[in-house]
Motif scaffolding. Sequence first.
Motif, short mmCIF file in Angstrom:
data_model
loop_
_atom_site.label_atom_id
_atom_site.label_comp_id
_atom_site.label_asym_id
_atom_site.label_seq_id
_atom_site.Cartn_x
_atom_site.Cartn_y
_atom_site.Cartn_z
N VAL A 1 -12.29 0.15 8.90
CA VAL A 1 -11.41 0.27 7.74
C VAL A 1 -12.22 0.75 6.53
CG1 VAL A 1 -9.86 -0.95 6.18
CG2 VAL A 1 -9.93 -1.56 8.60
N ALA A 2 -11.81 1.85 5.97
CA ALA A 2 -12.49 2.39 4.78
C ALA A 2 -11.78 1.87 3.54
CB ALA A 2 -12.50 3.91 4.82
N PHE A 3 -12.18 0.68 3.09
CA PHE A 3 -11.56 0.12 1.91
C PHE A 3 -11.90 0.97 0.68
CE2 PHE A 3 -12.26 -3.85 4.46
CZ PHE A 3 -10.93 -4.13 4.69
N PRO A 4 -10.97 1.06 -0.28
CA PRO A 4 -11.33 1.70 -1.55
C PRO A 4 -12.51 0.96 -2.19
CG PRO A 4 -8.96 1.35 -1.41
CD PRO A 4 -9.57 0.59 -0.26
N VAL A 5 -13.39 1.69 -2.84
CA VAL A 5 -14.58 1.07 -3.42
C VAL A 5 -14.76 1.51 -4.87
CG1 VAL A 5 -15.76 0.95 -1.20
CG2 VAL A 5 -16.14 2.94 -2.67
N VAL B 1 0.86 -1.18 0.00
CA VAL B 1 0.00 0.00 0.00
C VAL B 1 0.90 1.23 0.00
CG1 VAL B 1 -1.74 1.31 1.26
CG2 VAL B 1 -1.83 -1.18 1.23
N ALA B 2 0.66 2.15 -0.94
CA ALA B 2 1.41 3.40 -0.99
C ALA B 2 0.85 4.36 0.05
CB ALA B 2 1.34 4.00 -2.39
N LEU B 3 1.72 4.85 0.93
CA LEU B 3 1.28 5.71 2.03
C LEU B 3 1.48 7.20 1.73
CD1 LEU B 3 2.74 3.69 5.01
CD2 LEU B 3 0.34 3.83 4.34
N VAL C 1 -21.56 -1.59 -3.79
CA VAL C 1 -20.19 -1.29 -4.17
C VAL C 1 -19.33 -2.54 -4.17
CG1 VAL C 1 -20.31 1.09 -3.31
CG2 VAL C 1 -19.53 -0.75 -1.78
N LEU C 2 -18.16 -2.42 -4.79
CA LEU C 2 -17.11 -3.43 -4.73
C LEU C 2 -15.98 -2.89 -3.84
CD1 LEU C 2 -16.81 -4.22 -8.56
CD2 LEU C 2 -18.44 -5.20 -6.91
N TYR C 3 -15.26 -3.79 -3.18
CA TYR C 3 -14.21 -3.37 -2.25
C TYR C 3 -12.83 -3.86 -2.71
CZ TYR C 3 -18.12 -2.58 0.97
OH TYR C 3 -19.28 -2.16 1.55
N SER C 4 -11.81 -3.03 -2.47
CA SER C 4 -10.43 -3.45 -2.68
C SER C 4 -9.82 -3.65 -1.30
CB SER C 4 -9.65 -2.39 -3.47
OG SER C 4 -8.29 -2.77 -3.60
N VAL C 5 -9.98 -4.87 -0.76
CA VAL C 5 -9.56 -5.11 0.62
C VAL C 5 -8.04 -5.14 0.76
CG1 VAL C 5 -11.67 -6.33 1.24
CG2 VAL C 5 -9.73 -7.62 0.34
N ASN C 6 -7.31 -5.30 -0.33
CA ASN C 6 -5.85 -5.26 -0.29
C ASN C 6 -5.29 -3.93 -0.77
OD1 ASN C 6 -5.39 -7.93 0.68
ND2 ASN C 6 -5.86 -8.73 -1.36
N PHE C 7 -6.19 -2.96 -1.02
CA PHE C 7 -5.76 -1.63 -1.46
C PHE C 7 -4.87 -1.73 -2.72
CE2 PHE C 7 -6.84 -1.29 2.94
CZ PHE C 7 -7.34 -0.02 3.13
N ASP C 8 -5.24 -2.63 -3.64
CA ASP C 8 -4.39 -2.90 -4.80
C ASP C 8 -5.09 -2.67 -6.14
OD1 ASP C 8 -6.20 -4.96 -4.69
OD2 ASP C 8 -4.71 -6.58 -4.66
N ASN C 9 -6.20 -1.90 -6.12
CA ASN C 9 -6.95 -1.62 -7.35
C ASN C 9 -7.63 -2.85 -7.93
OD1 ASN C 9 -7.09 1.12 -7.75
ND2 ASN C 9 -5.23 1.25 -8.96
N LYS C 10 -7.74 -3.91 -7.12
CA LYS C 10 -8.51 -5.08 -7.51
C LYS C 10 -9.74 -5.15 -6.60
CE LYS C 10 -4.54 -7.59 -9.33
NZ LYS C 10 -3.67 -8.79 -9.22
N PHE C 11 -10.91 -5.06 -7.19
CA PHE C 11 -12.15 -4.90 -6.44
C PHE C 11 -13.02 -6.15 -6.58
CE2 PHE C 11 -10.50 -0.79 -7.48
CZ PHE C 11 -10.81 0.02 -6.41
N LYS C 12 -13.71 -6.47 -5.47
CA LYS C 12 -14.57 -7.64 -5.46
C LYS C 12 -15.85 -7.32 -4.70
CE LYS C 12 -14.81 -12.32 -3.51
NZ LYS C 12 -14.04 -13.38 -2.80
N ASN D 1 -3.27 4.13 9.65
CA ASN D 1 -4.07 3.25 10.50
C ASN D 1 -4.98 2.34 9.66
OD1 ASN D 1 -4.82 2.87 13.52
ND2 ASN D 1 -6.80 2.99 12.50
N GLU D 2 -5.62 2.92 8.66
CA GLU D 2 -6.48 2.13 7.77
C GLU D 2 -5.68 1.05 7.06
OE1 GLU D 2 -8.64 4.41 4.99
OE2 GLU D 2 -9.81 5.51 6.49
N ALA D 3 -4.51 1.43 6.56
CA ALA D 3 -3.69 0.46 5.83
C ALA D 3 -3.26 -0.69 6.74
CB ALA D 3 -2.47 1.16 5.24
N LEU D 4 -2.88 -0.39 7.97
CA LEU D 4 -2.43 -1.43 8.89
C LEU D 4 -3.57 -2.36 9.29
CD1 LEU D 4 -0.05 0.69 11.14
CD2 LEU D 4 0.59 -0.91 9.35
N LEU D 5 -4.74 -1.79 9.56
CA LEU D 5 -5.90 -2.63 9.88
C LEU D 5 -6.27 -3.50 8.68
CD1 LEU D 5 -8.19 -0.16 11.86
CD2 LEU D 5 -6.79 -2.01 12.79
#
Length: 344
Positions: A154-158, A89-91, A176-187, A107-111
């Motif tokens: 945790v506010a995942f990207p959506v 995750v880019a901080l 919505v779809l979520y990117s739980v790994n913060f990697d631009n891959k949404f499910k 904090n979001e990234a670590l959680l």
Amino acid sequence: MKTRNLLSGVALMATVIWGCQPYDMPPIIPQTGSSISSPAAGTSIVLEKDGADENSIDFTVTAADFGTTGTVRYILEVDAAGAQFAAPVALGESDSNIISVNVAELNEALLGKGLEFGVAGQADFRVKATINLPLNPIYGETLTLTVTPYDATVAFPVMYVPGDYQGWDPSNEATVLYSVNFDNKFKGYVHILGGSREFKVNETNSWDINYGDNGADGSLERDGSNLKVAADGTYELNVDLAAKTYTIGEVKRWGIVGSATAGGWDTDTPMDVFDKTTNSLKITTDLKAGEFKFRANNNWDNNFGGGNGELTGGGPNIAIAADGNYTITLNFGAEAVTYTLTKN
């Protein structure tokens, strides 16, 4: 004729002699990645919730050396300790040797990487350096820090999924779809029960940046044709935003089954109501004292059981203590499948 042969021989000898000369390989330009000098290795950081949205932590980094001149940019990345930066995750990023990281975002990234709030855990940090030349990025050494996150959702990207099934509303924060790994891959999961069965995927909660598929080939085009499925049911939808591709899973018709239901353990009672405000399936029905589970497609390949509102695949039966009329919901969230059970 003799002269021509002699000249040919001389040329051949010259070629052989030249071919035997040592060949100098081009020099290898040494490169040095950027490392984190502060915080120092072994540092323990306790994140504070108060003021987290406004406060930041400064990371000091050393200069990267690409072996040539150019404009260098530094990106600080984090991943779970020992994960080998499989999904970093880019901080934050900077053109200087100071990278400021927002406390709330850290904090979001670590959680999101699995650290527990209120508990000291380890995370790996590194610096990715780029240059404004056609050269690959270079990475610095890994720094492991001990960090204690605070309690926060945790506010995942959506990505947003407006469609006929929910009123073509891109501002709906539930569908919505979520990117739980913060990697631009949404499910996520799309519940389509009736209508045209058409939908799109949007980067924002408006129509500014929306995607469809002009060729029905699994690729996404901006402002492209609506996506469409052939039958009613629940679909797993995966989007790779970087690659502009998507996949739609096989259709599943969810219902309830068990001794508490009208169909017993043999026949599913379908959940035919979709609640767009919660992106959940719903059923209101009479139940008998007994047990039930959630099942898809009238077979046991996909079923959920559990208790206290939490579900696991193949989990235990859910008990119904008394006869009555009940409302049941089934929800596929970012990280868990949950349910509600209310006696009316």
